[in-house]
Design a protein around this motif. Sequence first.
Motif, PDB file in Angstrom:
ATOM      1  N   LEU A 177       1.200   9.462  -1.211  1.00  0.00           N
ATOM      2  CA  LEU A 177       0.386  10.232  -0.603  1.00  0.00           C
ATOM      3  C   LEU A 177       0.966  11.312   0.123  1.00  0.00           C
ATOM      4  O   LEU A 177       0.525  12.539  -0.078  1.00  0.00           O
ATOM      5  N   ALA A 178       1.790  10.704   0.947  1.00  0.00           N
ATOM      6  CA  ALA A 178       2.488  11.884   1.687  1.00  0.00           C
ATOM      7  C   ALA A 178       3.473  12.882   0.714  1.00  0.00           C
ATOM      8  O   ALA A 178       3.341  14.052   0.978  1.00  0.00           O
ATOM      9  N   ALA A 179       3.950  12.389  -0.165  1.00  0.00           N
ATOM     10  CA  ALA A 179       4.814  13.399  -1.371  1.00  0.00           C
ATOM     11  C   ALA A 179       3.807  14.446  -1.899  1.00  0.00           C
ATOM     12  O   ALA A 179       4.283  15.390  -1.940  1.00  0.00           O
ATOM     13  N   VAL A 180       2.657  14.059  -2.226  1.00  0.00           N
ATOM     14  CA  VAL A 180       1.870  14.829  -2.990  1.00  0.00           C
ATOM     15  C   VAL A 180       1.254  15.628  -1.848  1.00  0.00           C
ATOM     16  O   VAL A 180       1.238  16.975  -2.498  1.00  0.00           O
ATOM     17  N   VAL A 181       0.831  15.336  -0.941  1.00  0.00           N
ATOM     18  CA  VAL A 181       0.207  16.348   0.070  1.00  0.00           C
ATOM     19  C   VAL A 181       1.377  17.520   0.487  1.00  0.00           C
ATOM     20  O   VAL A 181       0.903  18.756   0.320  1.00  0.00           O
ATOM     21  N   VAL A 182       2.412  17.123   0.894  1.00  0.00           N
ATOM     22  CA  VAL A 182       3.417  18.101   1.354  1.00  0.00           C
ATOM     23  C   VAL A 182       3.960  19.000   0.177  1.00  0.00           C
ATOM     24  O   VAL A 182       4.091  20.182   0.328  1.00  0.00           O
ATOM     25  N   ALA A 183       3.876  18.491  -1.184  1.00  0.00           N
ATOM     26  CA  ALA A 183       4.395  19.193  -2.411  1.00  0.00           C
ATOM     27  C   ALA A 183       3.343  20.152  -2.739  1.00  0.00           C
ATOM     28  O   ALA A 183       3.550  21.314  -3.069  1.00  0.00           O
ATOM     29  N   LEU A 184       1.917  19.739  -2.690  1.00  0.00           N
ATOM     30  CA  LEU A 184       0.876  20.752  -2.857  1.00  0.00           C
ATOM     31  C   LEU A 184       0.910  21.797  -1.678  1.00  0.00           C
ATOM     32  O   LEU A 184       0.514  23.115  -2.094  1.00  0.00           O
ATOM     33  N   ILE A 185       1.078  21.590  -0.450  1.00  0.00           N
ATOM     34  CA  ILE A 185       0.985  22.548   0.515  1.00  0.00           C
ATOM     35  C   ILE A 185       2.114  23.610   0.440  1.00  0.00           C
ATOM     36  O   ILE A 185       2.210  24.663   0.379  1.00  0.00           O
ATOM     37  N   ALA A 186       3.257  23.084  -0.025  1.00  0.00           N
ATOM     38  CA  ALA A 186       4.458  23.926  -0.235  1.00  0.00           C
ATOM     39  C   ALA A 186       4.219  24.778  -1.500  1.00  0.00           C
ATOM     40  O   ALA A 186       4.785  25.922  -1.401  1.00  0.00           O
ATOM     41  N   ASP A 187       3.682  24.320  -2.480  1.00  0.00           N
ATOM     42  CA  ASP A 187       3.568  25.043  -3.648  1.00  0.00           C
ATOM     43  C   ASP A 187       2.225  25.895  -3.473  1.00  0.00           C
ATOM     44  O   ASP A 187       1.242  26.046  -4.080  1.00  0.00           O
ATOM     45  N   SER A 188       2.561  26.991  -2.567  1.00  0.00           N
ATOM     46  CA  SER A 188       1.508  28.037  -2.055  1.00  0.00           C
ATOM     47  C   SER A 188       2.246  29.427  -1.884  1.00  0.00           C
ATOM     48  O   SER A 188       2.128  30.388  -2.844  1.00  0.00           O
ATOM     49  N   SER A 189       2.963  29.453  -1.069  1.00  0.00           N
ATOM     50  CA  SER A 189       3.675  30.940  -0.773  1.00  0.00           C
ATOM     51  C   SER A 189       4.460  31.567  -1.956  1.00  0.00           C
ATOM     52  O   SER A 189       4.333  32.357  -2.182  1.00  0.00           O
ATOM     53  N   PRO A 190       4.847  30.589  -2.653  1.00  0.00           N
ATOM     54  CA  PRO A 190       5.899  30.912  -3.883  1.00  0.00           C
ATOM     55  C   PRO A 190       5.123  31.395  -5.100  1.00  0.00           C
ATOM     56  O   PRO A 190       5.436  32.033  -5.890  1.00  0.00           O
ATOM     57  N   VAL A 191       3.665  30.956  -5.141  1.00  0.00           N
ATOM     58  CA  VAL A 191       3.086  31.039  -6.152  1.00  0.00           C
ATOM     59  C   VAL A 191       2.708  32.523  -6.728  1.00  0.00           C
ATOM     60  O   VAL A 191       2.657  32.672  -7.796  1.00  0.00           O
ATOM     61  N   SER A 192       2.767  33.379  -5.970  1.00  0.00           N
ATOM     62  CA  SER A 192       2.648  34.891  -6.306  1.00  0.00           C
ATOM     63  C   SER A 192       3.579  35.230  -7.382  1.00  0.00           C
ATOM     64  O   SER A 192       3.130  36.214  -8.178  1.00  0.00           O
ATOM     65  N   PHE A 193       4.597  34.602  -7.331  1.00  0.00           N
ATOM     66  CA  PHE A 193       5.739  35.023  -8.289  1.00  0.00           C
ATOM     67  C   PHE A 193       6.185  33.748  -9.056  1.00  0.00           C
ATOM     68  O   PHE A 193       7.427  33.824  -9.656  1.00  0.00           O
ATOM     69  N   GLY A 194       5.186  33.050  -9.293  1.00  0.00           N
ATOM     70  CA  GLY A 194       5.661  31.864 -10.282  1.00  0.00           C
ATOM     71  C   GLY A 194       5.743  32.195 -11.702  1.00  0.00           C
ATOM     72  O   GLY A 194       5.289  33.194 -12.212  1.00  0.00           O
ATOM     73  N   ALA A 195       6.545  31.301 -12.514  1.00  0.00           N
ATOM     74  CA  ALA A 195       6.948  31.495 -13.670  1.00  0.00           C
ATOM     75  C   ALA A 195       7.292  32.932 -14.023  1.00  0.00           C
ATOM     76  O   ALA A 195       6.947  33.582 -14.750  1.00  0.00           O
ATOM     77  N   VAL A 196       8.181  33.407 -13.296  1.00  0.00           N
ATOM     78  CA  VAL A 196       8.986  34.764 -13.113  1.00  0.00           C
ATOM     79  C   VAL A 196       7.674  35.953 -13.126  1.00  0.00           C
ATOM     80  O   VAL A 196       7.518  36.832 -13.894  1.00  0.00           O
ATOM     81  N   GLY A 197       6.840  35.698 -12.085  1.00  0.00           N
ATOM     82  CA  GLY A 197       5.952  36.905 -11.828  1.00  0.00           C
ATOM     83  C   GLY A 197       4.729  36.716 -12.524  1.00  0.00           C
ATOM     84  O   GLY A 197       3.881  37.785 -12.457  1.00  0.00           O
ATOM     85  N   THR A 198       4.410  35.630 -13.210  1.00  0.00           N
ATOM     86  CA  THR A 198       3.304  35.665 -14.217  1.00  0.00           C
ATOM     87  C   THR A 198       2.228  35.922 -13.191  1.00  0.00           C
ATOM     88  O   THR A 198       1.113  36.745 -14.036  1.00  0.00           O
ATOM     89  N   PRO A 199       1.769  35.401 -12.266  1.00  0.00           N
ATOM     90  CA  PRO A 199       0.387  35.841 -11.550  1.00  0.00           C
ATOM     91  C   PRO A 199       0.114  37.238 -11.369  1.00  0.00           C
ATOM     92  O   PRO A 199      -1.204  37.671 -11.413  1.00  0.00           O
ATOM     93  N   LEU A 200       1.323  37.986 -11.150  1.00  0.00           N
ATOM     94  CA  LEU A 200       0.902  39.364 -10.989  1.00  0.00           C
ATOM     95  C   LEU A 200       1.184  40.325 -12.246  1.00  0.00           C
ATOM     96  O   LEU A 200       0.284  41.032 -12.636  1.00  0.00           O
ATOM     97  N   LEU A 201       2.236  39.765 -13.039  1.00  0.00           N
ATOM     98  CA  LEU A 201       2.410  40.625 -14.379  1.00  0.00           C
ATOM     99  C   LEU A 201       1.723  40.288 -15.310  1.00  0.00           C
ATOM    100  O   LEU A 201       1.533  41.148 -16.333  1.00  0.00           O
ATOM    101  N   ILE A 202       0.919  39.464 -15.483  1.00  0.00           N
ATOM    102  CA  ILE A 202       0.027  38.902 -16.532  1.00  0.00           C
ATOM    103  C   ILE A 202      -1.405  38.991 -15.854  1.00  0.00           C
ATOM    104  O   ILE A 202      -2.387  39.596 -16.098  1.00  0.00           O
ATOM    105  N   GLY A 203      -1.608  38.246 -14.671  1.00  0.00           N
ATOM    106  CA  GLY A 203      -2.845  37.626 -13.939  1.00  0.00           C
ATOM    107  C   GLY A 203      -3.634  39.062 -13.679  1.00  0.00           C
ATOM    108  O   GLY A 203      -4.512  39.538 -13.860  1.00  0.00           O
TER     109      GLY A 203
END
Length: 542
Positions: A141-167
Amino acid sequence: MNLLHILVALTPVLTVFIFLVLLRLPAVKAMPLSFVLTVLVSWLVWRVPARQIVAASLEGLFVALSILWIVFGAVLLLNTLRESGALNAIRDGFTQITPDRRAQMIIIAWLFGAFIEGAAGFGTPAAIGAPLLVALGFPPLAAVVVALIADSSPVSFGAVGTPLLIGVAQGLQEGGAVAPAVNAHLAGRPLAALLQEIAVQATQFDLLIGTLLPLIMVMILTRFFGERRSWREGLAAWKFALVAGLSFTLPAFVFAALFGPEFPALLGGLVGLAIVVPLARKGWLLPKEPWDFGDAPALEAAERPMSLLRAWTPYLLVALFLVLTRLDALPLKGWLQGVVISWDNILGAEISASLTPLYLPGSIFVLVVLITFVVQRMTPAQAGRALQTSARTLVQTVITLGTAVPMVRIFINSGVNAAGLASMPLELAALVAEALGTAWPLAAPLIGALGSFISGSSTFSNMMFALFQFSVAQQTGLVPRVILALQVLGANAGNMVCVVNVVAAASVVGLHGKEGDIIRFTLPPMLYYALFAGLLGLLVLR
């Protein structure tokens, strides 16, 4: 616009929320149902011509193909490294850095997760990071919680910028071209210039917001999963946590300013690892007493079938090839972008679609996979298993994306209708702008978070709401760049609680049925991230 029109305009949001969240249908069922209902109400109530609906759906399939190719390449690379034993070697390398669980968590979930987000995106960091942490002895449970919290700030540029370049880019288009209002705002500049401005603005905000996330993660870890349930034990690592936070957010800002949306997460994560791993090895900035869970079993070193350098080579090659193919000074970018598959004026409607298959990151991933087969000396059987596993994984994703993206494109292209209405996002923008006015920055990130929560993707959230946010900004006299950056940050925040990511991360560590518990832990950090972003936006625009 009457009440019925408001409900119709909200159909893509309401239906996904009802089917996916309230009725708890899997995304592979929820998205097709939402698509069908959106088609019906667009045709019957918004009075969008059938040809326009079909053309928008076909345009959506083009966009979906682009995303699917990226997802397939990312998943194939991950399964290839799992089959070759490279992931075991990477995991073993992490165990040798420090015995302090706080530092281990920051390095794996925050920095390694940022790098994986930059390379793959689409929930991959939590799906990789959580099992790695469990393998190191963390409670699931701890592993999943911290992994999900961490996967936030970098998401703007996930998959080489897909959220911006495509989204964001697709979200600001109508009929396969930049929306007229956006085009007027650009005043002759390319859309890429606005996307880079949004990326820089988002990373500027994140220098304050994202930098604090590792400290929040550490405090949650020690308070809810430590033997003594202590906030203080997490706060004791504040120096290390803040330096680790800044080790990603500052390079991300620099890379966004220099190169645009493609590299902040990918290279920022690498730079962060290069800074923080030596600090952890030396024990610098960490409390003298290493922190552990108290009753965690002794961890045996994993068998390492290959050197760390060989294990990391595929990821390093991904970073290298992406940089080389994105530099304007080299001819590679032009060559790859020269191969275009396009369909102009689909079915006679003023909607066009195109994709550049060789330039998409998915092609880089597949190339690196082929190199990995040789470099890591994989057998044909191992390569075959990686390919089969990836293909099976993609089946449900094809159905989900193949209906979710067309639904969003119908939503955006609904301006052609016989009801005398603007497109759905523009009508909603006018309504919201009148209600909130200049206080909109407080709400903008929450809209982005809602989009990620119900759609399972920051890319879809940006695609669905970018034009809406832009229109609200224009109608309230706010700066579109700032409002769009708040949309992007809100989509990041929603990634912590989005149902698809939570279910995926829980399933890989055997926490089926615990999704509600996970969301209860990740909801407060999500609200912190979204609300803090809104406050900063309000201050900047006042």
